[in-house]
Scaffold this active site. Structure first.
Site, PDB file in Angstrom:
ATOM      1  N   SER A   1       1.561  13.169 -69.973  1.00 61.05           N
ATOM      2  CA  SER A   1       0.944  12.987 -68.473  1.00 61.05           C
ATOM      3  C   SER A   1      -0.260  12.938 -68.410  1.00 61.05           C
ATOM      4  CB  SER A   1       1.649  14.170 -67.715  1.00 61.05           C
ATOM      5  OG  SER A   1       0.903  14.470 -66.807  1.00 61.05           O
ATOM      6  N   GLY A   2      -0.927  12.103 -67.607  1.00 62.01           N
ATOM      7  CA  GLY A   2      -2.369  11.857 -67.417  1.00 62.01           C
ATOM      8  C   GLY A   2      -2.888  13.321 -66.630  1.00 62.01           C
ATOM      9  N   LEU A   3      -1.894  13.788 -65.511  1.00 65.97           N
ATOM     10  CA  LEU A   3      -2.504  14.908 -64.861  1.00 65.97           C
ATOM     11  C   LEU A   3      -2.506  16.149 -65.828  1.00 65.97           C
ATOM     12  CD1 LEU A   3      -2.762  16.671 -62.228  1.00 65.97           C
ATOM     13  CD2 LEU A   3      -0.233  16.796 -62.187  1.00 65.97           C
TER      14      LEU A   3
ATOM     15  N   GLU B   1      -0.227   1.888 -63.837  1.00 65.18           N
ATOM     16  CA  GLU B   1      -0.044   1.924 -62.332  1.00 65.18           C
ATOM     17  C   GLU B   1      -1.031   1.118 -61.726  1.00 65.18           C
ATOM     18  OE1 GLU B   1      -0.857   6.063 -62.638  1.00 65.18           O
ATOM     19  OE2 GLU B   1      -2.140   6.051 -60.998  1.00 65.18           O
TER      20      GLU B   1
ATOM     21  N   ASP C   1      -2.602   5.418 -66.817  1.00 67.03           N
ATOM     22  CA  ASP C   1      -3.362   5.347 -65.582  1.00 67.03           C
ATOM     23  C   ASP C   1      -3.338   4.013 -65.290  1.00 67.03           C
ATOM     24  OD1 ASP C   1      -3.462   7.894 -65.382  1.00 67.03           O
ATOM     25  OD2 ASP C   1      -5.555   8.338 -66.023  1.00 67.03           O
TER      26      ASP C   1
ATOM     27  N   ARG D   1       4.146   0.512 -63.207  1.00 63.60           N
ATOM     28  CA  ARG D   1       4.152   1.668 -62.182  1.00 63.60           C
ATOM     29  C   ARG D   1       3.923   1.025 -60.804  1.00 63.60           C
ATOM     30  NH1 ARG D   1       2.002   7.865 -62.759  1.00 63.60           N
ATOM     31  NH2 ARG D   1       1.442   8.452 -60.569  1.00 63.60           N
TER      32      ARG D   1
ATOM     33  N   ASP E   1       1.099   8.081 -70.150  1.00 63.41           N
ATOM     34  CA  ASP E   1       0.765   7.662 -69.113  1.00 63.41           C
ATOM     35  C   ASP E   1      -0.781   6.981 -69.167  1.00 63.41           C
ATOM     36  OD1 ASP E   1      -0.374   7.856 -66.396  1.00 63.41           O
ATOM     37  OD2 ASP E   1      -0.164   9.533 -66.223  1.00 63.41           O
TER      38      ASP E   1
ATOM     39  N   ASP F   1      -7.696  14.863 -62.726  1.00 62.16           N
ATOM     40  CA  ASP F   1      -6.855  13.553 -62.915  1.00 62.16           C
ATOM     41  C   ASP F   1      -7.690  12.253 -62.231  1.00 62.16           C
ATOM     42  OD1 ASP F   1      -4.790  12.112 -63.908  1.00 62.16           O
ATOM     43  OD2 ASP F   1      -3.434  12.630 -62.439  1.00 62.16           O
TER      44      ASP F   1
ATOM     45  N   HIS G   1       7.248   5.237 -57.751  1.00 63.28           N
ATOM     46  CA  HIS G   1       6.734   6.759 -57.623  1.00 63.28           C
ATOM     47  C   HIS G   1       6.602   6.905 -55.962  1.00 63.28           C
ATOM     48  CE1 HIS G   1       5.599  10.551 -58.502  1.00 63.28           C
ATOM     49  NE2 HIS G   1       4.261  10.497 -59.063  1.00 63.28           N
TER      50      HIS G   1
ATOM     51  N   LYS H   1      -8.866   6.216 -60.865  1.00 59.90           N
ATOM     52  CA  LYS H   1      -7.488   6.580 -60.038  1.00 59.90           C
ATOM     53  C   LYS H   1      -7.759   8.019 -59.530  1.00 59.90           C
ATOM     54  CE  LYS H   1      -4.902   8.774 -61.479  1.00 59.90           C
ATOM     55  NZ  LYS H   1      -3.691   8.995 -62.294  1.00 59.90           N
TER      56      LYS H   1
ATOM     57  N   ASN I   1      -4.932  11.064 -58.638  1.00 60.30           N
ATOM     58  CA  ASN I   1      -3.392  11.693 -58.684  1.00 60.30           C
ATOM     59  C   ASN I   1      -2.674  11.187 -57.590  1.00 60.30           C
ATOM     60  OD1 ASN I   1      -1.117  13.688 -58.526  1.00 60.30           O
ATOM     61  ND2 ASN I   1      -1.468  13.191 -60.803  1.00 60.30           N
ATOM     62  N   SER I   2      -1.497  10.621 -57.762  1.00 57.56           N
ATOM     63  CA  SER I   2      -0.606  10.200 -56.652  1.00 57.56           C
ATOM     64  C   SER I   2      -0.206  11.186 -55.653  1.00 57.56           C
ATOM     65  CB  SER I   2       0.587   9.594 -57.116  1.00 57.56           C
ATOM     66  OG  SER I   2       0.099   8.408 -58.269  1.00 57.56           O
TER      67      SER I   2
HETATM   68  C1  SPV Z   1       1.175  12.088 -64.379  1.00 59.84           C
HETATM   69  O1  SPV Z   1       1.989  13.032 -64.597  1.00 59.84           O
HETATM   70  O2  SPV Z   1       0.111  12.174 -64.644  1.00 59.84           O
HETATM   71  C2  SPV Z   1       1.618  11.240 -63.366  1.00 59.84           C
HETATM   72  C3  SPV Z   1       2.839  11.495 -62.666  1.00 59.84           C
HETATM   73  O3  SPV Z   1       1.129  10.196 -63.154  1.00 59.84           O
HETATM   74  S1  SPV Z   1       2.030  12.075 -61.021  1.00 59.84           S
HETATM   75  O4  SPV Z   1       1.101  13.135 -61.219  1.00 59.84           O
HETATM   76  O5  SPV Z   1       3.373  12.595 -60.126  1.00 59.84           O
HETATM   77  O6  SPV Z   1       1.155  11.047 -60.441  1.00 59.84           O
HETATM   78 MG    MG Z   2      -0.726  10.185 -64.083  1.00 60.04          MG
END
Ligand code: SPV
Ligand code: MG
Length: 558
Positions: A49-51, A117, A90, A162, A88, A61, A193, A123, A125-126
Site C-alpha cells: 500500500s502506498g498509504l 490510478e 500511485d 485503478r 500500489d 501519501d 475505488h 497524488k 490519498n483517496s
Molecule cells: C493504498 O492503500 O495506498 C491505497 C488505497 O491506495 S487507499 O488508501 O484507500 O487510497
Molecule cells: Mg495508495
C-alpha cells in the site's frame, strides 16, 4: 537468503489469483516483517500500500517518499516472502516514460504486478475528504498503460488500472467509460475505488462491468458489507489495504503510553512478542544452521533440576490429583511456565523430580526422575534422586516458582561457583512468606553494578532470637565448576545424617557454608512468587498476565 525459488513464479501466481473463480484476498504489508506475517497468516498475495508504506516512513501519501524509496522497501518485502506482491504504484510517478522504467524495475526486483490510478502526480490519498481530486486525461492514462504493457518482459507481469471517478465524484457512467478505455488499452484488471460507507456504488459498478475483466475492490470505508455480498457480485480480489499497519499502531501506542507512565519493562515484557519471535520471523535459525555448517558450534551447556515432588498441602483439594507444580495458572501449569523460562534462556536439559501424583507430570521435552519415597522424605532426598542430572553448570529450583525472565537471565550471567537469588524487598507478615530467610554479608545496596555479597545462613523457618534477615531466598541456586563437586560432597555428607529424609535445600546451603564454600548472592527486588495456598494461586494469575502490583504482592517494587 532463501535459496529455493517458489514453485510457481510470483507473476503467474498473481495472474492466477486474478483469474480465480473464487473471491481472493490481498492483505496489506508495508515492510519485510509485516509481509512475512501476512504470508504466515495464510494469505496468497500482498498489497504493498502506498498509504502505509508512506506512513511507516513517517511521511504523507502525497508522493513525499520518492518512488525509488518505495520500490526499495517493496524489494525487501519480496525478498522476505514467496507469495506475489501487487504494488500500489500511485499514478506511475510521472508520464508514460516513468511508467516504462517503473515496470522494468519492478520486474527485476521480483514484484509481480503494479496498480496505477488515474489521478495526477503528486497524488493525494483517496480517503482524504478535501477538494475534488483532479483526474488524468483518459487518452494519456491509456498511453501509460500501453507503455507499461509494452515494457514488461515477463508476459505474466500484471498491470491493474485503478478508476478514481467515484472518488472524484463523477459517478457511475464516467467510472464505466474510463474502466472500458483502460481495459481496451490492455490493463489486466480494473480496481474500482470508493470511499462511501455503503457499497452501493461499488455493487452497481460490478453489475454493469459484468466480468469484462477481473475486478478488485478496497472496502476500507464500506467494511460492514458482508464479504459474501462481494462474492455474489463477482468481485475477483478484495484488498484489505491498511489493517496490519493500523493494528501495529494501536499496539505500539498502548505500549509506549504504558512504559512512559510506569518506567518499567517488568509488567510488559511477558505480554509482548519475545525477542525470540523477532528472531524466528527473521529466520535466525537458518543462519544458525549455516553457522553449524561453516563454523565451530558454541552452545549453552547449562542444565536445570526442578524439585516438584511435593503435593502442596496448603492448596488442599486443588492438589488431589496432581502436585502443585502442575496447577494451571492462566491456562499453563506452573511447571510448564518454569520449563518455558528455562528454554527461553537456552537451557534445554531440564530434569524434574516427581513424587506425589508423578504420572500427572506429562510435559514434553523434560526428563522426569521419581523420588519413590517422596511421602516420607524432603527436598534433599529428591535432589539426591536427580544426582546424575547435576552437571558442570546447573540451576536447581523449586517447582512452584514464577518469576520475571530477567531473574534467570541475570543468574546465568552472574559470576561465582555457587550463586543464590535473594529477594531484598520487605517480607510480608503473611504465614508462608516467612520462610527461607537469607542472612547475607551486606544488605542490598540497589546499585547498578553487581555487589560482592556472600550468603551467611538460610533459616527455613524464622527463629525468634534472629536479627532481621537480608531478604528471602527465592529457591533458585546455580552451581558451576567446583561448585558442583562441593554440592555433591555436601549432599553425601548430609545423607549420612539420620534425619536426612527431613532436610531441605536450606540445610544444603548451610552445610556448604559450614564447609567453607562461598555462596554468592544475586539480589533482586520482588518480581517473583511461589505458590503455597489458594491466595498465592490467585496472585499468580495476575502475575502471569503482567498486571501491576497488587497490595501485598511480591510484585511490589519497593
Ligand atoms: C493504498 O492503500 O495506498 C491505497 C488505497 O491506495 S487507499 O488508501 O484507500 O487510497
Ligand atoms: Mg495508495
Amino acid at each position: 537468503m532463501d535459496r529455493h525459488p517458489s514453485p510457481t513464479p510470483k507473476t503467474a501466481a498473481l495472474r492466477a489469483l486474478l483469474a480465480s473463480p473464487e473471491l481472493e484476498f490481498l492483505m496489506e504489508a508495508h515492510n519485510g516483517l509485516s509481509a512475512r506475517i501476512v504470508e504466515e497468516a495464510g494469505f496468497k498475495g500482498i498489497w504493498a500500500s502506498g498509504l502505509t508504506l508512506s506512513a511507516q516512513f513517517g511521511v504523507r501519501d502525497n508522493n513525499e517518499a520518492s518512488w525509488t524509496q518505495i520500490v526499495d522497501m517493496v524489494e525487501f518485502m519480496a525478498d522476505a516472502t514467496r507469495i506475489p506482491i501487487l504494488m500500489d504504484g500511485d499514478t506511475g510517478y510521472g508520464d508514460f516514460n516513468s511508467m516504462r522504467r517503473l515496470v522494468k524495475k519492478l520486474e527485476s526486483r521480483g514484484i509481480a504486478g503494479v496498480c496505477i490510478e488515474d489521478k495526477l502526480f503528486p497524488k493525494m490519498n483517496s480517503l482524504i475528504e478535501g477538494p475534488r481530486q483532479p483526474l488524468a486525461d483518459v487518452a494519456e492514462f491509456q498511453g501509460k498503460i500501453r507503455a507499461g504493457k509494452d515494457s514488461q518482459s515477463d508476459p505474466d507481469f500484471v498491470i491493474v488500472a485503478r478508476v478514481e471517478a467515484l472518488i472524484a465524484g463523477w459517478g457511475l457512467g464516467e467510472a464505466l467509460r474510463r474502466a472500458e478505455a483502460y481495459h481496451a488499452a490492455g490493463a489486466d484488471a480494473i480496481l474500482i475505488h470508493s470511499r462511501k460507507s455503503r457499497a452501493d456504488e461499488i455493487l452497481a459498478f460490478a453489475r454493469e462491468w459484468a466480468g469484462r475483466s477481473p475486478l478488485l475492490i478496497v472496502p476500507t470505508t464500506y467494511y460492514s458489507t458482508p464479504t459474501d455480498v462481494f462474492r455474489a457480485a463477482g468481485v475477483s480480489v478484495l484488498i484489505w489495504a491498511n489493517h496490519t499497519l493500523r493494528a501495529a499502531i494501536s499496539a505500539m501506542q498502548a505500549l509506549a503510553r504504558e512504559l512512559h507512565a510506569t518506567e518499567t519493562l517488568v509488567n510488559v515484557e511477558d505480554r509482548i512478542a519475545p525477542v525470540s519471535e523477532i528472531f524466528r520471523l527473521q529466520r535466525a535459525d537458518e543462519l544458525l544452521a549455516a553457522q553449524r555448517q561453516y563454523a565451530a558450534p558454541r552452545e549453552r551447556t547449562t542444565a536445570a533440576v526442578v524439585l516438584a515432588a511435593s503435593r502442596g498441602e496448603g492448596l488442599r483439594e486443588l492438589t488431589e490429583d496432581r502436585p502443585k507444580a502442575m496447577l494451571p495458572v492462566a491456562g499453563r501449569p506452573l511447571l510448564r511456565r518454569l520449563v518455558d523460562e528455562f528454554k527461553k534462556q537456552g537451557i534445554d536439559a531440564v530434569t524434574v523430580v516427581a513424587g506425589y501424583q508423578a504420572r500427572s507430570i506429562d510435559l514434553p521435552d523434560i526428563e522426569v526422575v521419581e523420588n519413590p519415597g517422596h511421602a516420607e522424605s524432603g527436598e534433599l532426598a529428591s535432589l539426591a534422586c536427580a544426582r546424575k542430572a547435576i552437571g558442570e553448570d546447573t540451576v536447581v529450583s523449586y517447582g512452584d516458582l514464577l518469576f520475571r525472565s530477567y531473574i534467570l537471565r541475570d543468574l546465568l550471567e552472574s559470576a561465582g561457583e555457587l550463586v543464590v537469588v535473594v529477594d531484598s524487598s520487605p517480607i510480608p507478615e503473611k504465614r508462608g512468606q516467612q520462610r527461607d530467610l537469607a542472612y547475607c554479608s551486606a544488605p542490598d545496596d540497589h546499585a547498578l553494578f553487581p555487589q560482592d555479597v556472600k550468603l551467611l545462613r538460610v533459616d527455613a523457618q524464622p527463629r525468634p532470637e534472629a536479627d532481621a534477615p537480608s531478604g528471602r531466598w527465592i529457591g533458585m541456586l546455580r552451581v558451576r565448576g567446583r561448585g558442583r563437586s562441593w554440592l555433591l560432597q555436601a549432599l553425601d555428607a548430609l545423607a549420612q545424617r539420620p534425619d536426612f529424609c527431613r532436610l531441605g535445600l536450606p540445610d544444603l546451603l548451610n552445610c556448604l557454608i559450614a564447609m567453607g564454600h562461598p555462596i554468592q548472592v544475586l539480589y533482586v527486588s520482588g518480581h517473583w512468587l511461589d505458590v503455597n495456598d489458594p491466595e498465592d494461586l490467585r496472585r499468580a494469575v495476575d502475575f502471569a498476565y503482567g498486571n501491576p502490583a497488587l497490595p501485598g504482592s511480591r510484585e511490589a517494587v519497593p
